[in-house]
Design an enzyme around this catalytic site. Structure first.
Site, PDB file in Angstrom:
ATOM      1  N   CYS A  32       0.839  -1.206   0.000  1.00  0.00           N
ATOM      2  CA  CYS A  32       0.000   0.000   0.000  1.00  0.00           C
ATOM      3  C   CYS A  32       0.870   1.251   0.000  1.00  0.00           C
ATOM      4  O   CYS A  32       1.547   1.549   0.991  1.00  0.00           O
ATOM      5  CB  CYS A  32      -0.914  -0.053   1.226  1.00  0.00           C
ATOM      6  SG  CYS A  32      -1.795   1.476   1.579  1.00  0.00           S
ATOM      7  N   CYS A  35       0.103   3.781   2.719  1.00  0.00           N
ATOM      8  CA  CYS A  35       0.552   3.234   4.009  1.00  0.00           C
ATOM      9  C   CYS A  35       2.041   3.516   4.201  1.00  0.00           C
ATOM     10  O   CYS A  35       2.463   3.911   5.288  1.00  0.00           O
ATOM     11  CB  CYS A  35       0.312   1.724   4.072  1.00  0.00           C
ATOM     12  SG  CYS A  35      -1.423   1.236   3.984  1.00  0.00           S
TER      13      CYS A  35
END
Length: 107
Positions: A32, A35
């Protein structure tokens, strides 16, 4: 230097629910992009709030049941716990200022 703690289903209760201070739990995954962009922000929060707030990380790929229990549908998802209860929920990439504002209300 304060660091985040990795939390699993086995350690969630002791590290988050039974913690004696607020805990911000980062539900994330290695693939991600947002993230990964949050990582330095959370490292900064861990350092600046050392001793007052714990930063915990839950890898959703490794802890699918835990992510399901908290109905994590998209990441990054940040849940804030205080006294064993979820008190805030933030989704997507967050600024350091937004996180600090949320945490300052709790400490």
């Amino acid at each position: 230097m304060a660091e985040s703690v990795t939390v699993t289903q086995d350690t969630f209760r002791s590290s988050v629910i039974d913690a004696g201070r607020p805990v911000i739990v980062d539900f994330w995954a290695s693939w991600c992009g947002p993230c990964r962009q949050m990582e330095p922000v959370l490292d900064s929060i861990a350092e600046d709030y050392d001793g007052r707030v714990t930063v915990a990380k839950v890898n959703v790929d490794e802890e699918r049941l835990l992510a399901s229990m908290y109905q994590i549908m998209s990441i990054p998802a940040l849940l804030v716990f205080k006294d064993g209860h979820k008190v805030a929920e933030l989704h997507g990439k967050q600024s350091r200022a937004a996180l600090a504002e949320t945490l300052d209300a709790l400490v």
